[in-house]
Write an enzyme that holds these catalytic residues in place. Structure first.
Site, PDB file in Angstrom:
ATOM      1  N   LYS A  31       0.853  -1.383   0.013  1.00 34.93           N
ATOM      2  CA  LYS A  31       0.051   0.044  -0.059  1.00 34.93           C
ATOM      3  C   LYS A  31       0.780   1.380   0.030  1.00 34.93           C
ATOM      4  O   LYS A  31       0.388   2.396   0.489  1.00 34.93           O
ATOM      5  CB  LYS A  31      -0.823   0.007   1.232  1.00 34.93           C
ATOM      6  N   ARG A  32       2.081   1.052  -0.591  1.00 32.82           N
ATOM      7  CA  ARG A  32       3.009   2.128  -0.716  1.00 32.82           C
ATOM      8  C   ARG A  32       3.135   2.867   0.793  1.00 32.82           C
ATOM      9  O   ARG A  32       3.379   4.318   0.853  1.00 32.82           O
ATOM     10  CB  ARG A  32       2.844   3.101  -1.708  1.00 32.82           C
ATOM     11  N   ALA A  68       3.012   6.918   0.906  1.00 35.21           N
ATOM     12  CA  ALA A  68       1.996   7.616   0.019  1.00 35.21           C
ATOM     13  C   ALA A  68       1.357   8.547   0.772  1.00 35.21           C
ATOM     14  O   ALA A  68       0.019   8.894   0.393  1.00 35.21           O
ATOM     15  CB  ALA A  68       1.216   6.638  -0.740  1.00 35.21           C
ATOM     16  N   LEU A  70      -1.333   9.540   4.036  1.00 36.11           N
ATOM     17  CA  LEU A  70      -2.437   9.025   5.104  1.00 36.11           C
ATOM     18  C   LEU A  70      -3.075   8.151   4.262  1.00 36.11           C
ATOM     19  O   LEU A  70      -3.232   8.012   2.900  1.00 36.11           O
ATOM     20  CB  LEU A  70      -3.598  10.363   4.992  1.00 36.11           C
ATOM     21  N   GLU A 118       4.929  14.788   6.207  1.00 37.14           N
ATOM     22  CA  GLU A 118       4.814  15.407   7.388  1.00 37.14           C
ATOM     23  C   GLU A 118       5.387  14.349   8.539  1.00 37.14           C
ATOM     24  O   GLU A 118       6.001  15.033   9.492  1.00 37.14           O
ATOM     25  CB  GLU A 118       3.064  15.345   7.978  1.00 37.14           C
ATOM     26  N   GLU A 138      -2.983  17.064  -1.077  1.00 40.43           N
ATOM     27  CA  GLU A 138      -4.072  17.158  -0.166  1.00 40.43           C
ATOM     28  C   GLU A 138      -5.191  17.797  -1.078  1.00 40.43           C
ATOM     29  O   GLU A 138      -6.535  17.573  -1.086  1.00 40.43           O
ATOM     30  CB  GLU A 138      -3.980  17.749   1.223  1.00 40.43           C
ATOM     31  N   ARG A 141      -6.947  15.950  -3.169  1.00 39.32           N
ATOM     32  CA  ARG A 141      -7.748  14.723  -2.779  1.00 39.32           C
ATOM     33  C   ARG A 141      -9.141  15.567  -2.003  1.00 39.32           C
ATOM     34  O   ARG A 141      -9.902  14.654  -1.373  1.00 39.32           O
ATOM     35  CB  ARG A 141      -7.202  14.010  -1.676  1.00 39.32           C
TER      36      ARG A 141
HETATM   37  C1  1HE Z   1      -3.042   3.875  -1.062  1.00 38.55           C
HETATM   38  C2  1HE Z   1      -2.656   5.094  -0.998  1.00 38.55           C
HETATM   39  C3  1HE Z   1      -3.187   5.889  -0.061  1.00 38.55           C
HETATM   40  C4  1HE Z   1      -1.557   4.000  -2.515  1.00 38.55           C
HETATM   41  N1  1HE Z   1      -3.832   5.627   0.897  1.00 38.55           N
HETATM   42  N2  1HE Z   1      -4.013   3.460  -0.213  1.00 38.55           N
HETATM   43  N3  1HE Z   1      -1.973  10.621  -0.700  1.00 38.55           N
HETATM   44  C5  1HE Z   1      -1.864  10.569  -2.009  1.00 38.55           C
HETATM   45  O1  1HE Z   1      -2.663  11.329  -2.374  1.00 38.55           O
HETATM   46  C6  1HE Z   1      -0.850   9.694  -2.612  1.00 38.55           C
HETATM   47  C7  1HE Z   1      -1.785   8.457  -3.305  1.00 38.55           C
HETATM   48  N4  1HE Z   1      -0.809   7.463  -3.845  1.00 38.55           N
HETATM   49  C8  1HE Z   1      -0.349   7.682  -5.177  1.00 38.55           C
HETATM   50  O2  1HE Z   1      -0.325   8.749  -5.689  1.00 38.55           O
HETATM   51  C9  1HE Z   1       0.432   6.498  -5.513  1.00 38.55           C
HETATM   52  O3  1HE Z   1      -0.053   5.155  -4.909  1.00 38.55           O
HETATM   53  C10 1HE Z   1       1.803   6.482  -5.556  1.00 38.55           C
HETATM   54  C11 1HE Z   1       2.427   7.498  -6.506  1.00 38.55           C
HETATM   55  C12 1HE Z   1       2.340   6.599  -4.252  1.00 38.55           C
HETATM   56  C13 1HE Z   1       2.238   5.093  -5.962  1.00 38.55           C
HETATM   57  O4  1HE Z   1       1.839   4.841  -7.459  1.00 38.55           O
HETATM   58  P1  1HE Z   1       2.185   3.166  -7.640  1.00 38.55           P
HETATM   59  O5  1HE Z   1       1.667   3.102  -9.076  1.00 38.55           O
HETATM   60  O6  1HE Z   1       3.416   2.737  -7.353  1.00 38.55           O
HETATM   61  O7  1HE Z   1       1.012   2.461  -6.687  1.00 38.55           O
HETATM   62  P2  1HE Z   1      -0.562   2.400  -6.723  1.00 38.55           P
HETATM   63  O8  1HE Z   1      -0.662   1.323  -7.831  1.00 38.55           O
HETATM   64  O9  1HE Z   1      -1.092   3.640  -6.900  1.00 38.55           O
HETATM   65  O10 1HE Z   1      -1.062   1.884  -5.312  1.00 38.55           O
HETATM   66  C14 1HE Z   1      -0.615   0.620  -4.854  1.00 38.55           C
HETATM   67  C15 1HE Z   1      -1.567   0.173  -3.665  1.00 38.55           C
HETATM   68  O11 1HE Z   1      -1.602   1.021  -2.704  1.00 38.55           O
HETATM   69  C16 1HE Z   1      -2.948   0.345  -4.484  1.00 38.55           C
HETATM   70  O12 1HE Z   1      -3.975  -0.292  -3.463  1.00 38.55           O
HETATM   71  P3  1HE Z   1      -4.410  -1.884  -4.285  1.00 38.55           P
HETATM   72  O13 1HE Z   1      -5.305  -2.430  -3.327  1.00 38.55           O
HETATM   73  O14 1HE Z   1      -5.227  -1.402  -5.625  1.00 38.55           O
HETATM   74  O15 1HE Z   1      -3.200  -2.751  -4.682  1.00 38.55           O
HETATM   75  C17 1HE Z   1      -3.507   1.982  -3.838  1.00 38.55           C
HETATM   76  O16 1HE Z   1      -4.731   2.044  -3.712  1.00 38.55           O
HETATM   77  C18 1HE Z   1      -2.842   1.710  -2.392  1.00 38.55           C
HETATM   78  N5  1HE Z   1      -2.469   3.154  -2.078  1.00 38.55           N
HETATM   79  N6  1HE Z   1      -1.545   5.030  -2.047  1.00 38.55           N
HETATM   80  C19 1HE Z   1      -4.318   4.248   0.909  1.00 38.55           C
HETATM   81  N7  1HE Z   1      -2.655   7.191   0.276  1.00 38.55           N
HETATM   82  C20 1HE Z   1      -2.700  13.447   8.327  1.00 38.55           C
HETATM   83  S1  1HE Z   1      -3.434  14.100   6.935  1.00 38.55           S
HETATM   84  C21 1HE Z   1      -2.417  13.583   5.552  1.00 38.55           C
HETATM   85  C22 1HE Z   1      -3.181  13.907   4.203  1.00 38.55           C
HETATM   86  C23 1HE Z   1      -2.556  13.085   3.197  1.00 38.55           C
HETATM   87  O17 1HE Z   1      -1.489  12.348   3.262  1.00 38.55           O
HETATM   88  S2  1HE Z   1      -3.165  13.498   1.582  1.00 38.55           S
HETATM   89  C24 1HE Z   1      -2.188  12.565   0.575  1.00 38.55           C
HETATM   90  C25 1HE Z   1      -2.632  11.243   0.452  1.00 38.55           C
END
Ligand code: 1HE
Length: 264
Positions: A31-32, A68, A70, A118, A138, A141
């Site tokens: 889940k990265r 990745a 939250l 963070e 953020e 999203r």
């Molecule tokens: C996740 C998450 C996550 C991946 N929560 N499940 N963060 C983001 O907006 C970043 C979101 N993630 C991404 O943009 C990409 O996943 C990555 C660039 C980090 C990596 O890409 P990739 O192609 O290597 O992986 P993927 O295919 O996107 O993800 C692999 C799996 O991880 C997949 O799940 P699966 O069940 O389909 O295999 C994704 O859904 C899962 N996954 N990122 C949940 N973030 C305290 S407040 C803080 C607020 C924030 O942090 S907002 C930023 C959130």
């Protein structure tokens, strides 16, 4: 030595002790390394249970990405009240990291985004491998920073850069992260842990009281008006130099038994 996980069949944080160094590794690469509440709590347990002989933490993450951010799957069912509690649970652990007993060296690769950034911003020394990239998605999203980033990341690079990152969805490369002050070192892919061990050994070699002053007094002084800051500094300096260890170290230098500062 894996830390136990109450909520996962495999530990969400792996812990390994190497002499005076504890290596804490986020362990959710599928889940990265998305940060769930369970992961935050596990991190907390690991930090709280560190043996006394540990003098430095290396914080790292398994897989191609540091984090990745939250775990977004926690958002859909979260009420406003739960959201506030959620943030405060993160704050508690992140405070323990930043203002705990021992300094933290962080090694980052791949995505270091949102809550991942963070988390990294709580560390005292940040090492990025060249694969690392940094963002605060953020805005895209529909949410906001909630893990202390508006304070900590803003202190590192200034709120103007944070504003631009968040509004535009811009992503910094490892080189840009270094230029803006988000990281302290950039190393080749795969070289992060070697650099971290080198720096951890140096940190662990410092006098405990000096490390305490650096970690605990410096951030306070930075927030104080100049007159208060200078007073705090003078008191901290007097206490630190009164330690027997300080006397021994200074006497060793004066007797030409201690290493000199080396040219860079
Ligand atoms: C996740 C998450 C996550 C991946 N929560 N499940 N963060 C983001 O907006 C970043 C979101 N993630 C991404 O943009 C990409 O996943 C990555 C660039 C980090 C990596 O890409 P990739 O192609 O290597 O992986 P993927 O295919 O996107 O993800 C692999 C799996 O991880 C997949 O799940 P699966 O069940 O389909 O295999 C994704 O859904 C899962 N996954 N990122 C949940 N973030 C305290 S407040 C803080 C607020 C924030 O942090 S907002 C930023 C959130």
């Amino acid at each position: 030595m894996p830390a136990s996980s109450a909520t996962s069949s495999s530990p969400l944080v792996l812990q390994q002790l190497e002499g005076a160094t504890a290596i804490l590794e986020l362990n959710r690469p599928d889940k990265r390394n998305a940060i769930s509440l369970a992961m935050v709590r596990e991190l907390d347990r690991c930090i709280a249970a560190l043996p006394d002989e540990i003098k430095v933490i290396i914080l790292t993450a398994r897989g191609e990405h540091f984090s990745a951010g939250l775990d977004l799957s926690e958002i859909p069912d979260m009420s406003a009240a739960q959201g506030v509690r959620h943030s405060h649970a993160w704050y508690q652990v992140f405070d323990r990291l930043q203002f705990g007993r021992v300094p933290v060296v962080c090694v980052m690769q791949g995505a270091v985004v949102g809550g991942g950034l963070e988390l990294a911003s709580c560390a005292h020394v940040r090492i990025a491998e060249e694969t690392a990239y940094f963002g605060l998605p953020e805005g895209q999203r529909g949410i906001f920073l909630g893990g202390g980033g508006s304070v900590r990341v803003s202190k590192l690079i200034g709120f103007s850069r944070v504003t631009e990152l968040m509004l535009t969805g811009r992503v910094y490369s490892a080189a840009e992260a270094f230029q803006t002050g988000l990281t302290h070192h950039t190393v080749a892919p795969g070289a992060g842990m070697a650099k971290a061990r080198e720096l951890a050994a140096r940190i662990a070699g410092n006098a405990e009281m000096s490390n305490f002053a650096i970690m605990r007094a410096l951030p306070l002084i930075a927030e104080q008006p100049m007159s208060h800051g200078l007073m705090t500094e003078s008191l901290m300096a007097a206490i630190t130099q009164s330690e027997p260890e300080a006397k021994q170290r200074v006497e060793a230098f004066l007797a030409k038994r201690a290493a000199k500062v080396q040219r860079a």
